[in-house]
Design a protein around this motif. Structure first.
Motif, PDB file in Angstrom:
ATOM      1  N   GLY A 134     -46.224  33.483  36.710  1.00  0.00           N
ATOM      2  CA  GLY A 134     -46.670  33.720  35.341  1.00  0.00           C
ATOM      3  C   GLY A 134     -46.654  32.529  34.415  1.00  0.00           C
ATOM      4  N   ALA A 135     -46.514  31.321  34.936  1.00  0.00           N
ATOM      5  CA  ALA A 135     -46.551  30.139  34.068  1.00  0.00           C
ATOM      6  C   ALA A 135     -47.912  30.032  33.389  1.00  0.00           C
ATOM      7  CB  ALA A 135     -46.277  28.872  34.872  1.00  0.00           C
ATOM      8  N   ASP A 136     -47.897  29.602  32.145  1.00  0.00           N
ATOM      9  CA  ASP A 136     -49.142  29.330  31.417  1.00  0.00           C
ATOM     10  C   ASP A 136     -49.699  27.968  31.794  1.00  0.00           C
ATOM     11  OD1 ASP A 136     -49.047  31.704  29.693  1.00  0.00           O
ATOM     12  OD2 ASP A 136     -47.322  30.711  28.772  1.00  0.00           O
ATOM     13  N   ALA A 137     -48.790  27.056  32.145  1.00  0.00           N
ATOM     14  CA  ALA A 137     -49.169  25.688  32.485  1.00  0.00           C
ATOM     15  C   ALA A 137     -48.131  25.130  33.444  1.00  0.00           C
ATOM     16  CB  ALA A 137     -49.250  24.823  31.233  1.00  0.00           C
TER      17      ALA A 137
ATOM     18  N   LEU B  99     -58.717  18.034  34.453  1.00  0.00           N
ATOM     19  CA  LEU B  99     -57.283  17.956  34.191  1.00  0.00           C
ATOM     20  C   LEU B  99     -57.047  18.256  32.716  1.00  0.00           C
ATOM     21  CD1 LEU B  99     -54.438  17.159  35.284  1.00  0.00           C
ATOM     22  CD2 LEU B  99     -54.982  14.817  34.549  1.00  0.00           C
ATOM     23  N   ASP B 100     -56.074  19.084  32.422  1.00  0.00           N
ATOM     24  CA  ASP B 100     -55.867  19.552  31.051  1.00  0.00           C
ATOM     25  C   ASP B 100     -55.149  18.554  30.151  1.00  0.00           C
ATOM     26  OD1 ASP B 100     -56.933  22.406  31.100  1.00  0.00           O
ATOM     27  OD2 ASP B 100     -55.665  22.345  32.887  1.00  0.00           O
TER      28      ASP B 100
ATOM     29  N   ILE C 136     -55.808  21.490  40.586  1.00  0.00           N
ATOM     30  CA  ILE C 136     -56.512  21.723  39.315  1.00  0.00           C
ATOM     31  C   ILE C 136     -57.383  22.960  39.439  1.00  0.00           C
ATOM     32  CG2 ILE C 136     -58.247  20.828  37.706  1.00  0.00           C
ATOM     33  CD1 ILE C 136     -57.181  17.986  38.409  1.00  0.00           C
ATOM     34  N   ASP C 137     -58.165  23.023  40.506  1.00  0.00           N
ATOM     35  CA  ASP C 137     -59.044  24.177  40.726  1.00  0.00           C
ATOM     36  C   ASP C 137     -58.237  25.475  40.823  1.00  0.00           C
ATOM     37  OD1 ASP C 137     -61.189  22.417  40.770  1.00  0.00           O
ATOM     38  OD2 ASP C 137     -61.333  22.396  42.968  1.00  0.00           O
ATOM     39  N   TYR C 138     -57.153  25.440  41.572  1.00  0.00           N
ATOM     40  CA  TYR C 138     -56.331  26.625  41.785  1.00  0.00           C
ATOM     41  C   TYR C 138     -55.733  27.118  40.463  1.00  0.00           C
ATOM     42  CZ  TYR C 138     -53.020  29.780  44.013  1.00  0.00           C
ATOM     43  OH  TYR C 138     -52.320  30.892  44.395  1.00  0.00           O
TER      44      TYR C 138
ATOM     45  N   CYS D 164     -54.522  29.113  34.422  1.00  0.00           N
ATOM     46  CA  CYS D 164     -53.355  28.274  34.149  1.00  0.00           C
ATOM     47  C   CYS D 164     -53.829  26.839  33.869  1.00  0.00           C
ATOM     48  CB  CYS D 164     -52.454  28.322  35.384  1.00  0.00           C
ATOM     49  SG  CYS D 164     -50.808  27.704  35.159  1.00  0.00           S
ATOM     50  N   ARG D 165     -53.118  26.124  33.040  1.00  0.00           N
ATOM     51  CA  ARG D 165     -53.427  24.723  32.771  1.00  0.00           C
ATOM     52  C   ARG D 165     -52.581  23.833  33.685  1.00  0.00           C
ATOM     53  NH1 ARG D 165     -53.367  27.685  28.505  1.00  0.00           N
ATOM     54  NH2 ARG D 165     -51.171  27.343  28.023  1.00  0.00           N
TER      55      ARG D 165
END
Length: 174
Positions: free
Chosen positions: A24-27, A91-92, A53-55, A61-62
């Motif tokens: 459940g991480a946002d980033a 990449l965020d 990154i794609d996943y 998720c970021r």
């Protein structure tokens, strides 16, 4: 101002990155094959980091990359080629320690979010304001700050603040 809390998790490998996504991480932040402080982690090579990154994005998720070492003069010309594929993939953000690297990334990759690493040792409003003026979108506070000190930083600048809330601390005082 965005007052939403982001749950940000570290990952030292593809497996831990996937676990953080599913937990459940946002980033997530992780190092690539170079320029990261976690040299002995199972950091992914370029092809795997691009898949990460794609996943992450596929799961809402970021993903942030740590470029949080002091970069040697002879390494600076390698930075653009290293970061370009990740920038192009979406990449965020990049978490940066070195102010020279910070400036270079801002110039080479316009629009890339730059987070000032906890290793920049930002301990007060003056540092927060300075990094806002340099183009930081987030400051990761020094780890030993009180909530009152962080509040004063927040009152100084509208950029995001990230603070470690648990886990291993660095070996020394920032």
């Amino acid at each position: 101002m965005n007052s939403r809390v982001e749950i940000l998790a570290p990952a030292g490998s593809m497996e831990s990155m996937m676990a953080a996504v599913h937990a459940g991480a946002d980033a997530i932040y992780m190092g690539g094959s170079r320029f990261g402080a976690r040299a002995y982690a199972d950091n992914p090579e370029e092809d795997q980091f691009l898949k990460a990154i794609d996943y992450a994005h596929l799961h809402g998720c970021r993903l942030y990359m740590t470029v949080n070492t002091l970069v040697k003069e002879e390494e600076l010309d390698q930075l653009y080629d290293f970061l370009k594929p990740y920038y192009e993939r979406g990449l965020d953000a990049v978490i940066v320690q070195d102010m020279g690297v910070f400036k270079m990334i801002r110039e080479m990759f316009p629009g890339m979010h730059l987070h000032a690493s906890t290793q920049m040792t930002v301990t007060g409003p003056e540092g927060m304001k300075f990094l806002e003026e340099q183009g930081a979108s987030r400051v990761v506070t020094a780890r030993e700050l009180s909530l009152e000190e962080i509040r004063r930083m927040h009152e100084t600048s509208p950029i995001e603040i990230e603070s470690f809330i648990h886990g291993a601390l660095c070996y020394s005082y920032s």
